[in-house]
Design a protein around this motif. Structure first.
Motif, PDB file in Angstrom:
ATOM      1  N   GLU A 163      30.073  25.551  30.050  1.00 43.98           N
ATOM      2  CA  GLU A 163      29.317  24.359  30.421  1.00 43.98           C
ATOM      3  C   GLU A 163      28.008  24.301  29.639  1.00 43.98           C
ATOM      4  OE1 GLU A 163      28.686  23.902  34.641  1.00 43.98           O
ATOM      5  OE2 GLU A 163      27.038  22.518  34.251  1.00 43.98           O
ATOM      6  N   GLU A 164      27.341  25.474  29.552  1.00 47.48           N
ATOM      7  CA  GLU A 164      26.119  25.573  28.772  1.00 47.48           C
ATOM      8  C   GLU A 164      26.400  25.191  27.327  1.00 47.48           C
ATOM      9  OE1 GLU A 164      24.152  29.076  30.607  1.00 47.48           O
ATOM     10  OE2 GLU A 164      23.533  29.404  28.544  1.00 47.48           O
ATOM     11  N   ALA A 165      27.504  25.719  26.815  1.00 46.81           N
ATOM     12  CA  ALA A 165      27.866  25.452  25.432  1.00 46.81           C
ATOM     13  C   ALA A 165      28.089  23.952  25.224  1.00 46.81           C
ATOM     14  CB  ALA A 165      29.123  26.231  25.062  1.00 46.81           C
ATOM     15  N   MET A 166      28.841  23.335  26.121  1.00 44.82           N
ATOM     16  CA  MET A 166      29.171  21.921  25.961  1.00 44.82           C
ATOM     17  C   MET A 166      27.929  21.041  26.019  1.00 44.82           C
ATOM     18  SD  MET A 166      32.417  21.637  25.566  1.00 44.82           S
ATOM     19  CE  MET A 166      33.058  20.042  26.073  1.00 44.82           C
ATOM     20  N   THR A 167      27.017  21.364  26.942  1.00 41.47           N
ATOM     21  CA  THR A 167      25.905  20.452  27.163  1.00 41.47           C
ATOM     22  C   THR A 167      24.811  20.564  26.115  1.00 41.47           C
ATOM     23  OG1 THR A 167      25.029  22.099  28.685  1.00 41.47           O
ATOM     24  CG2 THR A 167      26.165  20.236  29.655  1.00 41.47           C
ATOM     25  N   MET A 168      24.666  21.711  25.504  1.00 42.80           N
ATOM     26  CA  MET A 168      23.504  21.909  24.646  1.00 42.80           C
ATOM     27  C   MET A 168      23.787  21.814  23.155  1.00 42.80           C
ATOM     28  SD  MET A 168      21.867  25.080  26.719  1.00 42.80           S
ATOM     29  CE  MET A 168      20.344  25.186  25.836  1.00 42.80           C
ATOM     30  N   SER A 169      25.037  22.053  22.757  1.00 45.49           N
ATOM     31  CA  SER A 169      25.275  22.340  21.341  1.00 45.49           C
ATOM     32  C   SER A 169      25.498  21.106  20.492  1.00 45.49           C
ATOM     33  CB  SER A 169      26.521  23.211  21.207  1.00 45.49           C
ATOM     34  OG  SER A 169      26.574  24.128  22.239  1.00 45.49           O
ATOM     35  N   ASP A 170      25.157  21.280  19.201  1.00 43.58           N
ATOM     36  CA  ASP A 170      25.656  20.354  18.193  1.00 43.58           C
ATOM     37  C   ASP A 170      27.078  20.760  17.835  1.00 43.58           C
ATOM     38  OD1 ASP A 170      23.191  19.098  18.046  1.00 43.58           O
ATOM     39  OD2 ASP A 170      22.438  20.587  16.608  1.00 43.58           O
ATOM     40  N   ARG A 171      27.289  22.066  17.806  1.00 45.29           N
ATOM     41  CA  ARG A 171      28.598  22.568  17.430  1.00 45.29           C
ATOM     42  C   ARG A 171      28.874  23.817  18.267  1.00 45.29           C
ATOM     43  NH1 ARG A 171      30.711  24.568  12.310  1.00 45.29           N
ATOM     44  NH2 ARG A 171      28.608  25.209  11.745  1.00 45.29           N
ATOM     45  N   ILE A 172      30.156  24.000  18.581  1.00 48.78           N
ATOM     46  CA  ILE A 172      30.541  25.169  19.370  1.00 48.78           C
ATOM     47  C   ILE A 172      31.499  26.017  18.546  1.00 48.78           C
ATOM     48  CG2 ILE A 172      31.799  25.954  21.426  1.00 48.78           C
ATOM     49  CD1 ILE A 172      30.936  23.532  22.868  1.00 48.78           C
ATOM     50  N   ALA A 173      31.271  27.317  18.540  1.00 47.87           N
ATOM     51  CA  ALA A 173      32.233  28.226  17.918  1.00 47.87           C
ATOM     52  C   ALA A 173      32.798  29.110  19.010  1.00 47.87           C
ATOM     53  CB  ALA A 173      31.553  29.064  16.842  1.00 47.87           C
ATOM     54  N   ILE A 174      34.118  29.102  19.149  1.00 52.40           N
ATOM     55  CA  ILE A 174      34.738  29.880  20.214  1.00 52.40           C
ATOM     56  C   ILE A 174      35.321  31.147  19.619  1.00 52.40           C
ATOM     57  CG2 ILE A 174      36.543  29.914  22.002  1.00 52.40           C
ATOM     58  CD1 ILE A 174      35.557  26.561  20.912  1.00 52.40           C
ATOM     59  N   MET A 175      34.960  32.258  20.219  1.00 51.78           N
ATOM     60  CA  MET A 175      35.460  33.551  19.738  1.00 51.78           C
ATOM     61  C   MET A 175      36.323  34.199  20.788  1.00 51.78           C
ATOM     62  SD  MET A 175      32.374  35.488  17.786  1.00 51.78           S
ATOM     63  CE  MET A 175      33.333  36.860  17.152  1.00 51.78           C
ATOM     64  N   ASP A 176      37.313  34.946  20.320  1.00 53.97           N
ATOM     65  CA  ASP A 176      38.096  35.763  21.244  1.00 53.97           C
ATOM     66  C   ASP A 176      38.542  37.005  20.506  1.00 53.97           C
ATOM     67  OD1 ASP A 176      39.431  36.505  23.577  1.00 53.97           O
ATOM     68  OD2 ASP A 176      41.326  35.725  22.781  1.00 53.97           O
ATOM     69  N   ASP A 177      38.350  38.145  21.124  1.00 57.72           N
ATOM     70  CA  ASP A 177      38.836  39.392  20.558  1.00 57.72           C
ATOM     71  C   ASP A 177      38.337  39.610  19.130  1.00 57.72           C
ATOM     72  OD1 ASP A 177      40.136  41.723  20.815  1.00 57.72           O
ATOM     73  OD2 ASP A 177      42.132  40.940  20.352  1.00 57.72           O
ATOM     74  N   GLY A 178      37.087  39.268  18.903  1.00 54.39           N
ATOM     75  CA  GLY A 178      36.486  39.513  17.604  1.00 54.39           C
ATOM     76  C   GLY A 178      36.781  38.463  16.549  1.00 54.39           C
ATOM     77  N   GLU A 179      37.630  37.498  16.903  1.00 51.78           N
ATOM     78  CA  GLU A 179      37.984  36.514  15.892  1.00 51.78           C
ATOM     79  C   GLU A 179      37.522  35.131  16.275  1.00 51.78           C
ATOM     80  OE1 GLU A 179      42.084  36.688  14.617  1.00 51.78           O
ATOM     81  OE2 GLU A 179      42.076  38.849  14.982  1.00 51.78           O
ATOM     82  N   LEU A 180      37.128  34.370  15.257  1.00 48.63           N
ATOM     83  CA  LEU A 180      36.725  32.994  15.488  1.00 48.63           C
ATOM     84  C   LEU A 180      37.977  32.157  15.750  1.00 48.63           C
ATOM     85  CD1 LEU A 180      34.440  30.884  15.410  1.00 48.63           C
ATOM     86  CD2 LEU A 180      34.992  30.531  13.008  1.00 48.63           C
ATOM     87  N   GLN A 181      38.000  31.435  16.866  1.00 47.99           N
ATOM     88  CA  GLN A 181      39.169  30.620  17.195  1.00 47.99           C
ATOM     89  C   GLN A 181      39.014  29.201  16.671  1.00 47.99           C
ATOM     90  OE1 GLN A 181      41.786  32.109  18.781  1.00 47.99           O
ATOM     91  NE2 GLN A 181      40.564  33.965  18.629  1.00 47.99           N
ATOM     92  N   GLN A 182      37.840  28.646  16.863  1.00 46.69           N
ATOM     93  CA  GLN A 182      37.622  27.263  16.452  1.00 46.69           C
ATOM     94  C   GLN A 182      36.138  26.993  16.434  1.00 46.69           C
ATOM     95  OE1 GLN A 182      39.522  24.364  18.964  1.00 46.69           O
ATOM     96  NE2 GLN A 182      39.034  22.645  17.602  1.00 46.69           N
ATOM     97  N   ALA A 183      35.722  26.127  15.503  1.00 48.08           N
ATOM     98  CA  ALA A 183      34.337  25.680  15.511  1.00 48.08           C
ATOM     99  C   ALA A 183      34.336  24.181  15.347  1.00 48.08           C
ATOM    100  CB  ALA A 183      33.544  26.342  14.383  1.00 48.08           C
ATOM    101  N   GLY A 184      33.560  23.499  16.173  1.00 47.05           N
ATOM    102  CA  GLY A 184      33.518  22.042  16.070  1.00 47.05           C
ATOM    103  C   GLY A 184      32.564  21.475  17.085  1.00 47.05           C
ATOM    104  N   SER A 185      32.436  20.172  17.092  1.00 49.87           N
ATOM    105  CA  SER A 185      31.535  19.547  18.056  1.00 49.87           C
ATOM    106  C   SER A 185      32.119  19.725  19.446  1.00 49.87           C
ATOM    107  CB  SER A 185      31.393  18.060  17.742  1.00 49.87           C
ATOM    108  OG  SER A 185      32.617  17.417  18.043  1.00 49.87           O
ATOM    109  N   PRO A 186      31.279  19.638  20.464  1.00 51.82           N
ATOM    110  CA  PRO A 186      31.790  19.818  21.834  1.00 51.82           C
ATOM    111  C   PRO A 186      32.965  18.899  22.136  1.00 51.82           C
ATOM    112  CG  PRO A 186      29.396  19.790  21.853  1.00 51.82           C
ATOM    113  CD  PRO A 186      29.806  19.503  20.444  1.00 51.82           C
ATOM    114  N   LYS A 187      32.843  17.642  21.731  1.00 53.44           N
ATOM    115  CA  LYS A 187      33.932  16.698  22.009  1.00 53.44           C
ATOM    116  C   LYS A 187      35.191  17.108  21.278  1.00 53.44           C
ATOM    117  CE  LYS A 187      31.750  12.497  23.477  1.00 53.44           C
ATOM    118  NZ  LYS A 187      30.561  11.839  22.914  1.00 53.44           N
ATOM    119  N   ASN A 188      34.996  17.518  20.054  1.00 53.11           N
ATOM    120  CA  ASN A 188      36.122  17.886  19.211  1.00 53.11           C
ATOM    121  C   ASN A 188      36.876  19.089  19.774  1.00 53.11           C
ATOM    122  OD1 ASN A 188      36.754  19.897  16.644  1.00 53.11           O
ATOM    123  ND2 ASN A 188      37.557  17.800  16.439  1.00 53.11           N
TER     124      ASN A 188
END
Lengths: 314, 363, 298
Positions: free
Chosen positions: B199-224
């Motif tokens: 929720e913090e990520a969605m509300t504040m960011s220009d872009r979000i990068a999601i990580m799991d298990d040391g790897e980047l899963q996706q980076a993009g705007s909250p809406k995206n």
């Protein structure tokens, strides 16, 4: 060991990944910080013990730089010396007597302190005061109180008929040892109190409340709740007290210098006398080595009873 | 300033177990003035990444550059970054003012200039009257404002946040979020914000990068990242309540595709050609709980009502189905009944298909 | 925990009805024993201290000729404290202060750095080192002092107060280093990291952030070192044989030994003065002391 590494995993430097040898920058800095401690220990603990072992193989007149190698003969001399065996016996007497008195009195004070509703702060302060009075002052006051002319304890004792009116009690064959034990215990019993009190206060009240609800008497509460909880700590206190008392030099020497006629000559006193009054440094070092062996046994027991790694893990 | 993280890997040696790969070949760019949030479950490597950018940790491989300057090996002292810690880390033995001006003092800024900077920052953060207090006498929210101020006065070239709000309560979080955003806008440098709270990520960011298990899963705007997750992990992690998944099979007839969920069939907007390779095979269907409707058992997946969590403006209702428990966002007045048979109706246009093995989104 | 008590309960209630004293009587006896013990201990501990104080303020001639439980106004005097103005005693006291101050400085300095290193750096054998340190509890001044005598005389540290400081510091190390180590572990590392990020060097951070927060441990270590040095007789007796350099304990004992010195009034006066500093420190710093003991006995 385990907890330490786990706790710092998050902050590990890659330096430790690089330096598989264990001597990377971080380890070097770590060792550098403890280097002064190691130096001190080498200087004041390891070297003297090694030196004592070495010197014990020589005949060393203190004022003469010429050492004569005599092999194990110093040890033979020590072990065949009557005074060695008698001082070992007196040392054991002093150690056991002191430990028992200190344990009983110290535990008693701790229990009383823990139970008092009023005056607890006062008695705590009083008890700590005894521990804080420097040993030499304890001795000076004791010497004054046993003074044959005006000593208050001397007068009390002679009035009660314990000793003669002109007898210096600390210089009396029968009384010297018990009095040395008692004077020492005046100061050191509190050591046991301090050790025990922390543990006593850590016993949650609800244990006693639960027992009260079950109708337990005070003695039963002590036996079933208090005692099992403090046994471990008491064991450590007893062990430490025994080791310290076995090696006690200052209070005995200051009170009696080992006298009268060797009545309070424990092993440390004998070693000191041998080195500095009989000028037989080699033999004295052989005694030091013997004492060190006793210490090592004590240390071993201490580490078995009180696993320091458990402390690391807390 | 722009922060470039290239192929960064961080491996920890563990004496008891195997080596732990905390970050695995991460590449990420934070543009000047961009607020980038690194989000993921605990242990996903996001904090390690941040610590590498801060210089508190050094990558095992890969580089970190700020503009054209390679800072990979630089100690934290030379990076000109600001970092807000999860435990706030104010110095308890210094007053608020001393805390805030410490960085300037280190930099050798003269006393009166320091006072000026501190006063400015304090005014912006509305802690002007707290300057002579000790940190311990402040509330958690005020402490975090002081910590923000401490970073603000230094005018850093990169601003880092390490879960700064995870110890605060929900109300304080909402109160602080705009403050953080205003401060970071004010400084205008790249911001790397680490949190496990989507929720913090969605509300504040220009872009979000999601990580799991040391790897980047996706980076993009909250809406995206919300509407176009690249895989089922992102789909599940982003969005509240979490995306629901159903094991299904793709069936095609006459070039149109449909998936069957047990007895129930959902026709898809995709053509069979678009689902090449999955036709007549298993897929996972993901639907957000907001896009599941309640109807008759005949209309959708048969479901039994378990419980309702009324939130006031809407209700989260949990149903038991052959696929396990499913959460559905229902109307505020919805009041489920254990005796009634329900059917869960998936919004066909909002369904997303994922590869059942890799989790990668197909369509 | 309450299980054994429960099983005891029936037998207790059985006997209670018959032969045993009533609850009130037992309770009264218990309180009598409790407060009686407290009074006894207080008396045994306080009497020698009272006796020392009383005689310190009594005319020295009266001390050795008359015996009196209470001080009387005619014989109260401060003259005994004149012992600090002349003779060998003032030198011993000053030597003790020098040695104690030196020991405190060395112990605090070395243990602070070592404790920091152990809390913050990862290095192999750290735990073994810590255990090795604990062996220091077992060192006895007499076992170490005998060999140290010749070693010190070889390298010129015999009769040097620095030699005594080194010896006393070593035996204080196990407590001091463990305390610092454990204490610094409780300071969050993020505070230091925050200072590094603000541009402070490791050393500066140590001074600005770590040391101020370590105050309670520093005070506890200083007190411990103080107690060791102020109390020491054995090391000083062996390592400072000369009259000029030696400290109070061996010094005054040698004076008494030589026979000439039995002015009990003077001795009690200086004893009182030597007892006051540890009591004052302990009183004013008791909070820190308790913290120290907590960490140690944990």
């Amino acid at each position: 060991m385990a907890s330490e590494t786990v706790e710092s995993t998050a902050t590990t430097d890659r330096r430790s990944v690089r330096g598989r040898l264990g001597l990377d920058g971080e380890a070097l800095r770590g060792w550098a910080t403890v280097a002064p401690v190691i130096l001190l220990y080498l200087f004041v603990a390891v070297t003297p013990v090694a030196f004592a072992i070495y010197a014990s193989l020589f005949e060393v007149p203190l004022l003469n730089p010429n050492w004569t190698f005599t092999g194990l003969s110093n040890y033979v001399e020590v072990l065949t010396m009557n005074s060695f065996w008698s001082s070992l016996w007196l040392g054991a007497l002093f150690m056991i007597g002191s430990t028992v008195v200190q344990l009983l009195v110290g535990l008693w004070i701790a229990l009383v302190l823990n139970q008092l509703d009023r005056g607890q702060r006062f008695l705590t302060a009083v008890a700590f005061t005894a521990y804080l009075v420097p040993t030499v002052i304890v001795v000076l006051v004791a010497l004054f109180m046993f003074d044959v002319e005006v000593g208050v304890l001397h007068i009390a004792g002679s009035t009660l008929g314990l000793w003669g009116e002109r007898t210096f009690a600390l210089g009396d064959q029968t009384w010297a040892m018990p009095l040395v034990v008692l004077v020492g215990s005046w100061k050191f019993s509190i050591f046991v109190t301090i050790f025990t009190l922390a543990q006593l206060r850590a016993i949650p009240d609800r244990f006693y409340e639960a027992a009260k609800i079950c109708g337990a008497s005070r003695w039963e509460m002590f036996r079933d709740i208090t005692l099992p909880r403090i046994t471990g700590v008491l064991l450590i206190a007893v062990l430490l007290r025994a080791v310290f008392m076995f090696n006690k030099f200052d209070i005995i020497w200051m009170l009696t210098e080992g006298g009268p006629a060797g009545a309070t000559t424990t092993l440390p006193i004998l070693a000191y006398r041998t080195a500095f009054l009989h000028n037989d440094y080699g033999v004295a070092n052989a005694m030091a080595v013997v004492m060190f062996v006793f210490l090592a046994i004590g240390a071993y027991c201490y580490f078995r009873a009180f696993d320091p790694t458990a402390e690391v893990n807390t | 300033m722009t922060v470039h993280i290239d192929n960064m890997t961080r491996v920890f040696d563990s004496p008891n177990a195997d080596r732990i790969v905390a970050v695995d070949e991460l590449s990420l760019t934070i543009e000047d003035g961009e607020f980038l949030t690194l989000v993921g479950p605990s242990g996903c490597g996001k904090t390690t990444t941040l610590r590498c950018v801060a210089g508190l940790d050094t990558p095992t491989a890969g580089t970190i550059r700020v503009d054209d300057r390679d800072v990979t090996e630089l100690p934290p002292q030379q990076r000109d970054v600001a970092l807000l810690f999860q435990d706030i880390a104010l110095y308890p033995h210094m007053s608020v003012r001393k805390n805030m001006e410490y960085g300037l003092k280190i930099a050798g800024v003269p006393e009166d200039e320091r006072r000026e900077h501190v006063a400015e920052a304090a005014a912006l953060l509305q802690i002007g009257d707290q300057l002579d207090k000790m940190p311990a006498s402040l509330s958690g929210g005020q402490q975090q404002r002081v910590a923000l101020g401490r970073s603000l006065v230094r005018d850093p070239s990169v601003f880092l946040f390490d879960e700064p709000m995870s110890d605060l309560d929900a109300k304080l979080k909402r109160e602080l979020r705009p403050v953080v955003q205003r401060i970071t806008d004010e400084i205008g440098c790249p911001v790397l914000y680490v949190t496990h709270d989507q929720e913090e990520a969605m509300t504040m960011s220009d872009r979000i990068a999601i990580m799991d298990d040391g790897e980047l899963q996706q980076a993009g705007s909250p809406k995206n990242v919300y509407s176009e997750p690249t895989n089922d992990f992102v789909g599940e992690f982003i969005g509240q309540p979490a995306m629901e998944f159903f094991d299904a099979r793709v069936e095609s007839a006459n070039g149109t595709a449909a998936v069957s969920l047990g007895e129930h069939t959902v026709s898809l907007p995709a053509t069979a050609a678009e689902l090449e390779g999955y036709v007549d095979g298993p897929v996972r269907v993901g639907v957000r709980p907001q896009q599941i409707g309640i109807g008759d058992p005949a209309e959708g997946i048969e479901a039994e009502h378990v419980l309702d969590e009324p939130l006031g403006d809407e209700t989260h209702s949990i149903f038991e189905t052959e696929f396990g428990d499913v959460t559905v966002v229902t109307h505020a007045d919805f009041d489920g009944d254990a005796e009634t048979d329900y059917g869960l109706v998936l919004d066909e246009s909002a369904t997303q298909l994922f590869d059942p093995d890799s989790g990668v989104r197909i369509h | 925990m309450s299980t054994p008590t429960e099983t005891e309960t029936p037998s207790e209630t059985e006997t209670e009805g018959g032969t045993q004293l009533s609850y009130e009587t037992r309770d009264r006896l218990y309180h009598l024993a409790l407060y009686g013990s407290a009074a006894l201990f207080s008396a045994v501990i306080l009497f020698p201290i009272y006796w020392m104080i009383q005689n310190a303020f009594t005319d020295s001639q009266t001390v050795i000729t008359e015996f009196s439980w209470l001080p009387s106004p005619e014989t109260v005097t401060l003259d005994n404290f004149g012992v600090l103005a002349a003779g060998a005693v003032p030198r011993y006291v000053i030597n003790t202060i020098v040695v104690t101050a030196g020991t405190i400085a060395v112990v605090v300095g070395i243990s602070l750095v070592a404790g920091y290193g152990m809390a913050r750096f990862r290095f192999r054998y750290k735990e073994s080192f810590a255990q090795f340190l604990l062996l220091g509890y077992m060192f006895s001044p007499i076992v170490l002092g005998l060999p140290l005598y010749l070693i010190w005389s070889e390298i010129g540290l015999l009769n040097a107060q620095i030699g005594l400081v080194i010896a006393l510091s070593s035996i204080s190390m196990p407590f001091a280093v463990w305390l610092m180590w454990k204490y610094i572990q409780t300071i969050p590392e993020s505070m230091e990291e925050s200072a590094w990020i603000a541009g402070a060097s490791r050393w500066r951070t140590f001074w600005d952030v770590v040391v101020p927060q370590t105050k309670p441990a520093i005070v506890a270590c200083a007190l411990f070192a103080f107690a060791i040095a102020w109390n020491d007789f054995t090391f000083a007796q062996i390592l400072l044989p000369s009259q000029e350099s030696t400290t109070f304990a061996p010094g005054i004992m040698r004076l008494i030994d030589q026979g000439g010195y039995t002015s009990w009034g003077d001795i009690m006066a200086v004893s009182l003065l030597m007892t006051v500093p540890p009591l004052l420190f302990a009183y004013f710093l008791q909070e820190y002391l308790l913290k120290g003991f907590e960490v140690r006995t944990r």
